[in-house]
Design an enzyme around this catalytic site. Sequence first.
Site, PDB file in Angstrom:
ATOM      1  N   VAL A  15       0.826  -1.207   0.000  1.00 17.83           N
ATOM      2  CA  VAL A  15       0.000   0.000   0.000  1.00 17.83           C
ATOM      3  C   VAL A  15       0.855   1.250   0.000  1.00 17.83           C
ATOM      4  CG1 VAL A  15      -1.764   1.295   1.246  1.00 17.83           C
ATOM      5  CG2 VAL A  15      -1.903  -1.200   1.138  1.00 17.83           C
ATOM      6  N   GLY A  16       1.864   1.303   0.857  1.00 13.45           N
ATOM      7  CA  GLY A  16       2.715   2.487   0.932  1.00 13.45           C
ATOM      8  C   GLY A  16       3.397   2.788  -0.397  1.00 13.45           C
ATOM      9  N   SER A  17       3.909   1.752  -1.058  1.00  7.04           N
ATOM     10  CA  SER A  17       4.548   1.947  -2.354  1.00  7.04           C
ATOM     11  C   SER A  17       3.548   2.466  -3.381  1.00  7.04           C
ATOM     12  CB  SER A  17       5.167   0.635  -2.841  1.00  7.04           C
ATOM     13  OG  SER A  17       6.199   0.215  -1.970  1.00  7.04           O
ATOM     14  N   ALA A  34      -6.837  19.363  -5.041  1.00  2.00           N
ATOM     15  CA  ALA A  34      -6.566  19.755  -3.659  1.00  2.00           C
ATOM     16  C   ALA A  34      -6.356  21.258  -3.500  1.00  2.00           C
ATOM     17  CB  ALA A  34      -5.325  19.018  -3.153  1.00  2.00           C
ATOM     18  N   ARG A  46      11.730  -0.581   6.940  1.00  2.00           N
ATOM     19  CA  ARG A  46      12.790  -1.353   7.585  1.00  2.00           C
ATOM     20  C   ARG A  46      13.948  -1.656   6.637  1.00  2.00           C
ATOM     21  NH1 ARG A  46       9.308  -6.136  10.229  1.00  2.00           N
ATOM     22  NH2 ARG A  46       8.327  -5.910   8.180  1.00  2.00           N
ATOM     23  N   VAL A 134     -10.969   0.507   6.695  1.00  2.00           N
ATOM     24  CA  VAL A 134     -12.134  -0.377   6.593  1.00  2.00           C
ATOM     25  C   VAL A 134     -12.523  -0.544   5.132  1.00  2.00           C
ATOM     26  CG1 VAL A 134     -14.501  -0.790   7.330  1.00  2.00           C
ATOM     27  CG2 VAL A 134     -12.966   0.510   8.818  1.00  2.00           C
ATOM     28  N   ILE A 138     -13.463   0.998  -0.741  1.00  2.00           N
ATOM     29  CA  ILE A 138     -14.864   1.407  -0.617  1.00  2.00           C
ATOM     30  C   ILE A 138     -14.944   2.628   0.294  1.00  2.00           C
ATOM     31  CG2 ILE A 138     -17.174   0.707   0.110  1.00  2.00           C
ATOM     32  CD1 ILE A 138     -16.333  -2.192  -0.325  1.00  2.00           C
ATOM     33  N   GLU A 192      -2.370 -14.995   4.802  1.00  2.00           N
ATOM     34  CA  GLU A 192      -1.044 -14.930   5.413  1.00  2.00           C
ATOM     35  C   GLU A 192      -0.559 -16.323   5.796  1.00  2.00           C
ATOM     36  OE1 GLU A 192       0.656 -12.170   5.657  1.00  2.00           O
ATOM     37  OE2 GLU A 192      -0.937 -10.770   5.088  1.00  2.00           O
ATOM     38  N   LYS A 207     -12.550  -3.930  12.154  1.00  2.00           N
ATOM     39  CA  LYS A 207     -13.231  -3.041  11.202  1.00  2.00           C
ATOM     40  C   LYS A 207     -14.655  -2.746  11.655  1.00  2.00           C
ATOM     41  CE  LYS A 207     -10.425  -4.898   7.429  1.00  2.00           C
ATOM     42  NZ  LYS A 207     -10.401  -5.827   6.283  1.00  2.00           N
TER      43      LYS A 207
END
Length: 436
Positions: A15-17, A34, A46, A134, A138, A192, A207
């Site tokens: 997600v961060g990437s 914006a 890390r 959550v 969506i 996982e 959630k």
Amino acid sequence: MAEPLRVGVAGLGTVGSAVVRILSAKAEELAARAGRPIVVTAVSAREKGRDRGLDLSRVAWHMDASQLARANDVDLVVELIGGAEGPARACVETAIEHGRPVVTANKALLAKHGVALARASEEKGVPIAFEAAVAGGIPIVKTLREGLAANNVSRVFGILNGTCNYILTRMEKDKIGFAECLADAQRLGYAEADPTFDVGGFDTAHKLALLASLAFGVEPDADGIYVEGIASITPLDLQMAEELGYRVKLLGVATRTDAGVEQRVHPSMLPKESAIARVDGVTNAVEIDADAVGALVLSGPGAGGDATASAVIADIVDIARGVTPPMFGLPAGKLRSPTRAPMGRHEGGYYIRLSVIDRPGAAAAIATRMAEQGISLKSIVQRGRESESDSAGGEPVQVVLITYATTEASLRIALDAIEADGHIDGAPQLIRIEKR
């Protein structure tokens, strides 16, 4: 145009990437929306040397997320580390302490510490936004918090974990057991290595705690949620559901009742024609029952890099515009402590599968125990014996009961008595039937 909003991203996983990549790729479009440029100026992860397919040559690197949160070249902190404690919590608390707005996808952190973080952020005058926490892409948080401000919500429920929905969909369509399907989901990256958090229902519970807070104006109460996972569901249960006109989904359900807020996570049977029942694979879906709009259903990708990044960036753009509503829709001091509705008070229909030892009097004894608790049976289906001659030897047969509406407490008493009578082999299988 106004000064750029300088963003620090803590956590460079999937997600961060995606957040960093989309902010760069759509910089001009986002700046126009914006009213100011949005620029990533710092990151934290890390492993610095790992190839993420990103050009980070002009971005400050911090091994410590809290250091990023206090850096002078960061105006807003995006926390995508995960976990209720440790670096994630420290990063968010440090950002608030230094007057930096926070955008996070961390449902575990907010379910446990959300009220304390909301109070701290209000004292500092900085927002916390969490659309991505959550149901992935969506826009359920904004829908509950802002879009339905004129409504009184009576129930919010849905499929909030794509891993479980994928497993149940595969089990149903391919007629395979839970263990085999879970192993396949792990190979495909949908589950996982330790899947307990997902298949045990705990991810859904975190959630749901946030949705209940937004829907009912209460403090998140993850500890008050009744939780069951999907490991006990068998192909036979899914087959019987199909024959009876239902599909099985792991649902998170929060309902406003006279006894308080009822929050529960468990496998449920839904009528096949209902909107949530038709949602397959890793997709999420949420239904909101409200007085002004009626039933509102939102469906879409509940996870994945780009989908979740979409929700993160929507929050960043809101903050860049100066749109900063209270975290849970109300100031933290106005959130009520939830009154927990006891699970025993839950009322509805039930699917019950019993492995009944085939001997005289067993069926009559089961019916008697149900009648003693005032439980009426809508249907009875038997599986496992082809002819009368197959009854010799007292081998168990599968008997499925569908009840009319009854209370959880009454049903538990009846099932305990049936077990004590010794007419069944193993524990009963119980699946609640959810309305619509």
